[in-house]
Design a protein around this motif. Sequence first.
Motif, PDB file in Angstrom:
ATOM      1  N   TYR A 112      23.355   9.050  39.396  1.00  0.00           N
ATOM      2  CA  TYR A 112      23.467   9.188  38.373  1.00  0.00           C
ATOM      3  C   TYR A 112      23.886   9.894  37.268  1.00  0.00           C
ATOM      4  O   TYR A 112      23.071  10.631  35.979  1.00  0.00           O
TER       5      TYR A 112
ATOM      6  N   ASP B 292      26.591   9.193  36.045  1.00  0.00           N
ATOM      7  CA  ASP B 292      25.893   7.804  34.582  1.00  0.00           C
ATOM      8  C   ASP B 292      25.740   8.553  33.454  1.00  0.00           C
ATOM      9  O   ASP B 292      25.719   8.319  32.430  1.00  0.00           O
TER      10      ASP B 292
ATOM     11  N   GLN C 232      18.801  10.745  32.307  1.00  0.00           N
ATOM     12  CA  GLN C 232      19.117   9.997  33.690  1.00  0.00           C
ATOM     13  C   GLN C 232      18.617  10.577  35.387  1.00  0.00           C
ATOM     14  O   GLN C 232      17.423   9.837  35.476  1.00  0.00           O
TER      15      GLN C 232
END
Length: 333
Positions: free
Chosen positions: A271, A274, A289
């Motif tokens: 995460y 990302d 995120q």
Amino acid sequence: MEQLNKIFILGGAGFLGYHTVKEAVNRGYSVKTVDIVELPENLKFKEEDKVEFIITNFFNLSDQEIIAMLKDCDGFVYAGGVDERIVPEKPARKFFYEKNVLPTQRLARLAKEAGVKNFVVFGSYTAEFGENNAELREYNYHKEPYVETRLLQEKLAMYGGEGSMNVSVLRLPYIFGTMEGKIPLWSMFVDMLRGQDFMPVTSGGAATVTADQVGQAAISALENGQHRRTYPLATGYISYEDFYKKIVEELGQEEKTKLQVMSFEELEEAYKEDQELTDKKGVEHGIRQVNMLRANSMEFRLPTDVAFDELRVREEDTEAVLKETLAWANTQK
């Protein structure tokens, strides 16, 4: 609470707006609703339903035009706004402020000027957890652009009503239900699992409610809601593992797709990566995120007594509604 006679519902051709109009009609109220599109032919209300459906861009009207439109209404349901699934260009805070806060603030002010007595806002249950979850607050979840602006939306609407208009908020969780002509947001989850051999699943879960129950709660809040009251609305709960299992079953992929529940710690690095990629693209999530992962690793439960006891929401077969919703999501493109 003063007697309601006519209710204005913003967004009557929208998913939640339509279900709210239906409930108002069921309770015998006259309704005025505005949307930029028409309802599908077979969903249009009959003349005896006392629904005045106006097609226009409501937000483009002048203040005086809006006040004139609301003059004969004593209740207002604000069923507009955008949710955290949208990933805008940076800064996300500006986007959600302009889409959710400013329009609500303006309409609350104009509704009071028009003589509206009761005003209900469809908000988000992220505001509930941003306000009350101590662990999330340690990580500034309440300062995430989407959560912060949802909280601000509530406050400014309430300030706008001070003195003569009751303003209350429904903090809405995962909502299941169908409506012809609308692609359910759950289609993205169905498409995400379609054909997949493996899918990691976060360890938490979410409070749930049906679209019909949202409509029921909205009208009850108009009838009996308290000024400055926020109602965390839920009639059920589902873990993400169970939710994904039901999608896999709908797709007929029980033998193909393996779901693996993974902890926050196991998923955190992915995460973070990302989040860095998103940042490089010049866009920004309303909830970063890693904080979204943190929230999705918790059991986001809400008490159901608020819905059933205070807002007189009716019991539904939520399993059947969820199954119908996923089947609909599987067929819509």
